[in-house]
Write an enzyme that holds these catalytic residues in place. Sequence first.
Site, PDB file in Angstrom:
ATOM      1  N   SER A 138       4.054   1.895   2.982  1.00 41.35           N
ATOM      2  CA  SER A 138       3.255   3.069   2.665  1.00 41.35           C
ATOM      3  C   SER A 138       1.926   2.611   2.094  1.00 41.35           C
ATOM      4  O   SER A 138       1.823   1.507   1.533  1.00 41.35           O
ATOM      5  CB  SER A 138       3.987   3.947   1.642  1.00 41.35           C
ATOM      6  N   TYR A 148       8.186   3.619  -6.597  1.00 40.76           N
ATOM      7  CA  TYR A 148       8.042   3.782  -5.145  1.00 40.76           C
ATOM      8  C   TYR A 148       6.928   2.869  -4.623  1.00 40.76           C
ATOM      9  O   TYR A 148       7.134   2.097  -3.675  1.00 40.76           O
ATOM     10  CB  TYR A 148       7.734   5.234  -4.789  1.00 40.76           C
TER      11      TYR A 148
END
Length: 257
Positions: A138, A148
């Site tokens: 990401s 994350y």
Amino acid sequence: MTTALITGSTAGIGAAFARRLASDGHNLVLVARDTERLGEQATELHDRHGIEAEVLTADLATDKGIEAVATRLSDRRNAVDLLVNNAGFGNKGRYLDVPMADELMMLKVHCEAVLRLTSAATESMRERGRGGVVNVASVAAFVPRGTYGASKAWVVQFTQGAAKDLAGSGVRLMALCPGFVRTEFHERAGMGTDNIPNWMWLDADKVVASALADLARGKSLSIPDPRYKAMMGVVKVTPRALLGGISSKTGRKYGPQ
């Protein structure tokens, strides 16, 4: 016909990879936790494209699930030519608001599973002198923003390092770093998305098309949209202290609600 194994294949980017690869004539090994949904996906892709679609139910948050997929990737008689490590999830909440068990589960899926499955796949690929791995990360990997982002940063660093170590072997590895993609990801995490501007959203099928093109070019990193490429260019030259403040404010504005 070559075979591709896709984790988290039933939704989002994983499903887009399955559609594209099936339409290109690749046989598939579809991996996810929902057996019924996997069966429906396999039947649809087989009927539409005439390819063979194998189903493997596995939870990559468990050792048993990781081992099941690793065993399939190590099968020399039914070789996998392309691995797409797509399975992943997000946790709603800031650091210390998220239960430790959930944080550790994220690291299990995003880091340990990616390491073990990539290793299982590339070992046999190196023996054959060909193969590819796409590890879905990401753009969050490039900004300081919680567990994350940290886990996705690990995916990028690991993938690019492994790609260098395997250079010349015929095995290609690439980290795919999309921005916001219209999938079930945010809904499953209980995250609101109404506050995210339309221009920040990407189409999953276009992300996959760009990723496969970058893999074919031998890239080890793919940021599949000019808008996000420009944003990441700015990130590279922004001081880390300032970037931390910006990402925190951005996370409160565009993050979980």
